[in-house]
Design a protein around this motif. Structure first.
Motif, PDB file in Angstrom:
ATOM      1  N   TYR A   3       0.847  -1.198   0.000  1.00 23.53           N
ATOM      2  CA  TYR A   3       0.000   0.000   0.000  1.00 23.53           C
ATOM      3  C   TYR A   3       0.883   1.250   0.000  1.00 23.53           C
ATOM      4  CZ  TYR A   3      -4.053  -2.923   1.070  1.00 23.53           C
ATOM      5  OH  TYR A   3      -5.055  -3.862   1.017  1.00 23.53           O
ATOM      6  N   HIS A  11      -4.614   4.494   7.278  1.00 20.11           N
ATOM      7  CA  HIS A  11      -5.195   3.299   7.900  1.00 20.11           C
ATOM      8  C   HIS A  11      -4.878   3.221   9.394  1.00 20.11           C
ATOM      9  CE1 HIS A  11      -5.139  -0.912   9.258  1.00 20.11           C
ATOM     10  NE2 HIS A  11      -6.295  -0.957   8.637  1.00 20.11           N
ATOM     11  N   ALA A  15      -7.613   3.274  12.237  1.00 22.90           N
ATOM     12  CA  ALA A  15      -7.801   2.101  13.102  1.00 22.90           C
ATOM     13  C   ALA A  15      -7.784   2.533  14.571  1.00 22.90           C
ATOM     14  CB  ALA A  15      -6.716   1.058  12.824  1.00 22.90           C
ATOM     15  N   ARG A  81      -9.405   9.466   2.714  1.00 22.64           N
ATOM     16  CA  ARG A  81      -9.407   8.151   2.035  1.00 22.64           C
ATOM     17  C   ARG A  81     -10.249   8.205   0.755  1.00 22.64           C
ATOM     18  NH1 ARG A  81      -8.613   4.822  -0.644  1.00 22.64           N
ATOM     19  NH2 ARG A  81      -8.320   2.585  -0.414  1.00 22.64           N
ATOM     20  N   HIS A 139     -13.024  -4.605   2.997  1.00 25.55           N
ATOM     21  CA  HIS A 139     -12.450  -3.264   3.206  1.00 25.55           C
ATOM     22  C   HIS A 139     -13.414  -2.185   2.694  1.00 25.55           C
ATOM     23  CE1 HIS A 139      -8.188  -5.241   2.895  1.00 25.55           C
ATOM     24  NE2 HIS A 139      -8.786  -5.513   4.033  1.00 25.55           N
ATOM     25  N   MET A 142     -16.390  -1.842   4.950  1.00 28.68           N
ATOM     26  CA  MET A 142     -16.023  -1.143   6.194  1.00 28.68           C
ATOM     27  C   MET A 142     -15.986   0.365   5.964  1.00 28.68           C
ATOM     28  SD  MET A 142     -12.986  -3.503   7.664  1.00 28.68           S
ATOM     29  CE  MET A 142     -12.775  -2.753   9.268  1.00 28.68           C
ATOM     30  N   LEU A 143     -15.359   0.757   4.848  1.00 33.47           N
ATOM     31  CA  LEU A 143     -15.253   2.202   4.588  1.00 33.47           C
ATOM     32  C   LEU A 143     -16.634   2.808   4.334  1.00 33.47           C
ATOM     33  CD1 LEU A 143     -12.029   2.381   2.377  1.00 33.47           C
ATOM     34  CD2 LEU A 143     -12.309   3.183   4.729  1.00 33.47           C
ATOM     35  N   LEU A 188     -15.574  -5.287  11.405  1.00 36.13           N
ATOM     36  CA  LEU A 188     -14.251  -5.115  12.022  1.00 36.13           C
ATOM     37  C   LEU A 188     -13.786  -6.436  12.653  1.00 36.13           C
ATOM     38  CD1 LEU A 188     -11.914  -3.225  12.820  1.00 36.13           C
ATOM     39  CD2 LEU A 188     -13.198  -2.596  14.861  1.00 36.13           C
ATOM     40  N   HIS A 191     -12.589  -8.570   9.899  1.00 38.57           N
ATOM     41  CA  HIS A 191     -11.326  -8.003   9.390  1.00 38.57           C
ATOM     42  C   HIS A 191     -10.155  -8.404  10.299  1.00 38.57           C
ATOM     43  CE1 HIS A 191      -8.886  -4.960   7.359  1.00 38.57           C
ATOM     44  NE2 HIS A 191      -8.695  -4.266   8.468  1.00 38.57           N
ATOM     45  N   VAL A 195      -6.968 -10.920   9.657  1.00 35.46           N
ATOM     46  CA  VAL A 195      -5.568 -10.494   9.821  1.00 35.46           C
ATOM     47  C   VAL A 195      -4.825 -11.506  10.700  1.00 35.46           C
ATOM     48  CG1 VAL A 195      -4.046  -8.702  10.768  1.00 35.46           C
ATOM     49  CG2 VAL A 195      -6.084  -8.036   9.489  1.00 35.46           C
ATOM     50  N   ILE A 205       0.670 -10.019   6.077  1.00 44.04           N
ATOM     51  CA  ILE A 205      -0.009  -8.900   5.413  1.00 44.04           C
ATOM     52  C   ILE A 205       0.170  -7.596   6.196  1.00 44.04           C
ATOM     53  CG2 ILE A 205      -1.737 -10.245   4.139  1.00 44.04           C
ATOM     54  CD1 ILE A 205      -3.670  -9.509   6.448  1.00 44.04           C
ATOM     55  N   ARG A 208       2.412  -5.005   4.796  1.00 37.49           N
ATOM     56  CA  ARG A 208       1.950  -4.271   3.602  1.00 37.49           C
ATOM     57  C   ARG A 208       1.275  -2.952   3.971  1.00 37.49           C
ATOM     58  NH1 ARG A 208      -0.979  -8.127  -0.637  1.00 37.49           N
ATOM     59  NH2 ARG A 208      -2.851  -7.413   0.426  1.00 37.49           N
ATOM     60  N   ILE A 209       0.739  -2.899   5.222  1.00 37.06           N
ATOM     61  CA  ILE A 209      -0.064  -1.715   5.608  1.00 37.06           C
ATOM     62  C   ILE A 209       0.594  -0.917   6.736  1.00 37.06           C
ATOM     63  CG2 ILE A 209      -1.532  -2.892   7.342  1.00 37.06           C
ATOM     64  CD1 ILE A 209      -3.117  -0.696   4.726  1.00 37.06           C
TER      65      ILE A 209
HETATM   66  C1  HEM Z   1      -7.710  -3.355  15.175  1.00 35.90           C
HETATM   67  C2  HEM Z   1      -7.479  -2.745  14.189  1.00 35.90           C
HETATM   68  C3  HEM Z   1      -7.080  -3.121  12.774  1.00 35.90           C
HETATM   69  C4  HEM Z   1      -6.100  -3.958  12.304  1.00 35.90           C
HETATM   70  C5  HEM Z   1      -5.151  -4.836  13.120  1.00 35.90           C
HETATM   71  C6  HEM Z   1      -6.125  -3.863  10.856  1.00 35.90           C
HETATM   72  C7  HEM Z   1      -5.267  -4.517  10.005  1.00 35.90           C
HETATM   73  C8  HEM Z   1      -5.221  -4.382   8.626  1.00 35.90           C
HETATM   74  C9  HEM Z   1      -4.283  -5.015   7.738  1.00 35.90           C
HETATM   75  C10 HEM Z   1      -3.173  -5.955   8.157  1.00 35.90           C
HETATM   76  C11 HEM Z   1      -4.578  -4.621   6.487  1.00 35.90           C
HETATM   77  C12 HEM Z   1      -3.827  -5.021   5.210  1.00 35.90           C
HETATM   78  C13 HEM Z   1      -4.679  -6.021   4.452  1.00 35.90           C
HETATM   79  C14 HEM Z   1      -4.056  -6.367   3.135  1.00 35.90           C
HETATM   80  O1  HEM Z   1      -2.909  -6.811   3.123  1.00 35.90           O
HETATM   81  O2  HEM Z   1      -4.720  -6.173   2.104  1.00 35.90           O
HETATM   82  C15 HEM Z   1      -5.695  -3.737   6.557  1.00 35.90           C
HETATM   83  C16 HEM Z   1      -6.277  -3.106   5.493  1.00 35.90           C
HETATM   84  C17 HEM Z   1      -7.369  -2.295   5.564  1.00 35.90           C
HETATM   85  N1  HEM Z   1      -8.106  -1.990   6.699  1.00 35.90           N
HETATM   86 FE1  HEM Z   1      -7.606  -2.509   8.584  1.00 35.90          FE
HETATM   87  N2  HEM Z   1      -7.114  -2.999  10.490  1.00 35.90           N
HETATM   88  C18 HEM Z   1      -7.716  -2.529  11.631  1.00 35.90           C
HETATM   89  C19 HEM Z   1      -8.748  -1.636  11.726  1.00 35.90           C
HETATM   90  C20 HEM Z   1      -9.386  -1.088  10.643  1.00 35.90           C
HETATM   91  C21 HEM Z   1     -10.449  -0.137  10.749  1.00 35.90           C
HETATM   92  C22 HEM Z   1     -11.031   0.403  12.043  1.00 35.90           C
HETATM   93  C23 HEM Z   1     -10.817   0.166   9.508  1.00 35.90           C
HETATM   94  C24 HEM Z   1     -11.911   1.162   9.246  1.00 35.90           C
HETATM   95  C25 HEM Z   1     -12.418   1.563   8.249  1.00 35.90           C
HETATM   96  C26 HEM Z   1      -9.992  -0.591   8.577  1.00 35.90           C
HETATM   97  C27 HEM Z   1     -10.058  -0.585   7.196  1.00 35.90           C
HETATM   98  C28 HEM Z   1      -9.126  -1.152   6.344  1.00 35.90           C
HETATM   99  C29 HEM Z   1      -9.074  -0.915   4.917  1.00 35.90           C
HETATM  100  C30 HEM Z   1     -10.037  -0.054   4.142  1.00 35.90           C
HETATM  101  C31 HEM Z   1      -7.952  -1.621   4.442  1.00 35.90           C
HETATM  102  C32 HEM Z   1      -7.395  -1.621   3.014  1.00 35.90           C
HETATM  103  C33 HEM Z   1      -6.474  -0.428   2.883  1.00 35.90           C
HETATM  104  C34 HEM Z   1      -7.226   0.759   2.368  1.00 35.90           C
HETATM  105  O3  HEM Z   1      -7.934   0.588   1.372  1.00 35.90           O
HETATM  106  O4  HEM Z   1      -7.135   1.857   2.965  1.00 35.90           O
HETATM  107  N3  HEM Z   1      -9.118  -1.348   9.308  1.00 35.90           N
HETATM  108  N4  HEM Z   1      -6.074  -3.608   7.873  1.00 35.90           N
END
Ligand code: HEM
Length: 211
Positions: A3, A11, A15, A81, A139, A142-143, A188, A191, A195, A205, A208-209
């Motif tokens: 990313y 992100h 989060a 975003r 994803h 969620m958004l 969530l 999600h 992970v 993964i 990556r973020i």
């Molecule tokens: C406890 C908290 C969280 C953890 C540990 C976490 C972890 C991750 C990880 C590891 C990825 C990468 C996935 C990949 O490799 O494709 C990711 C992507 C993503 N997560 Fe989370 N996440 C968390 C909370 C959230 C929250 C609260 C949102 C709210 C909208 C969110 C939305 C997304 C989105 C949209 C992506 C794709 C990247 C993007 O398009 O911006 N995550 N997350």
């Protein structure tokens, strides 16, 4: 795929702010006529802290102010975003997030679900190289849910009567806000579970973020 840097920061901040916001939202008292709100939203499981004797007007608390501040911060991060979704930065484009809107995305979703379902039932996830359409759909959902919660929140920010009775419209927006929080929490949970499973299977993964 990695990313883009700005997406990683976006992100991480999202989060942290959203997880804090969910906690604060559960624990805070809502100012105004608490019992009125409680009765109208009776079919939704609302925070224990909201239960007030009939007619009590709850004063604004510091926790509610934190909720307003975090909410506006989350809305700003979601707007950023949304702007990034209009760019071709790695992993940013909106087409990644709504694959079900396109014929090839729907095909990919169908084939991923049918080829990976057996693994999911045993708690095994395929590595991202074998398809990410389902993950991207989550994803995107969620958004979209977060944006709907934020939009309702902004209406409440301007329309909520902190000293008494709410109009029917504002009650409805408040109930929708709470209902969508439930939907977001389920997404969530899925999600975070995905992970954890990916990490345990060595797909790494998180790197990556991570900013
Ligand atoms: C406890 C908290 C969280 C953890 C540990 C976490 C972890 C991750 C990880 C590891 C990825 C990468 C996935 C990949 O490799 O494709 C990711 C992507 C993503 N997560 Fe989370 N996440 C968390 C909370 C959230 C929250 C609260 C949102 C709210 C909208 C969110 C939305 C997304 C989105 C949209 C992506 C794709 C990247 C993007 O398009 O911006 N995550 N997350």
């Amino acid at each position: 795929m990695q990313y883009a840097g700005i997406l990683r920061w976006n992100h991480s901040l999202l989060a942290v702010c959203m997880v804090l916001q969910l906690l604060v939202g559960e624990l805070m008292d809502v100012p105004g006529e608490g019992a009125e709100h409680e009765a109208a939203a009776g079919w939704i499981i609302s925070a224990w802290a909201h239960s007030m004797p009939a007619g009590t007007v709850v004063e604004e608390s510091w926790m509610f102010e934190v909720h307003e501040f975090l909410g506006l911060t989350v809305v700003a991060l979601l707007l950023l975003r949304l702007i990034l979704a209009l760019t071709d930065l790695p992993g940013a484009n909106w087409r990644h997030l709504v694959p079900w809107c396109f014929a090839d995305g729907r095909r990919a979703l169908k084939s991923e679900i049918s080829s990976q379902m057996a693994g999911w039932k045993q708690g095994k996830l395929a590595p991202p190289e074998e398809g990410e359409t389902v993950a991207r759909s989550v994803h995107g959902l969620m958004l979209l849910t977060a944006m709907a919660i934020g939009t309702a929140g902004v209406v409440l920010f301007f329309g909520w009567n902190e000293h008494g009775h709410q109009s029917e419209l504002i009650e409805f927006v408040g109930e929708t806000h709470e209902l969508l929080v439930g939907v977001f929490e389920a997404l969530l949970a899925a999600h975070v579970l995905a992970v954890i499973l990916h990490q345990r299977q060595g797909h790494d993964i998180v790197s990556r973020i991570k900013p």
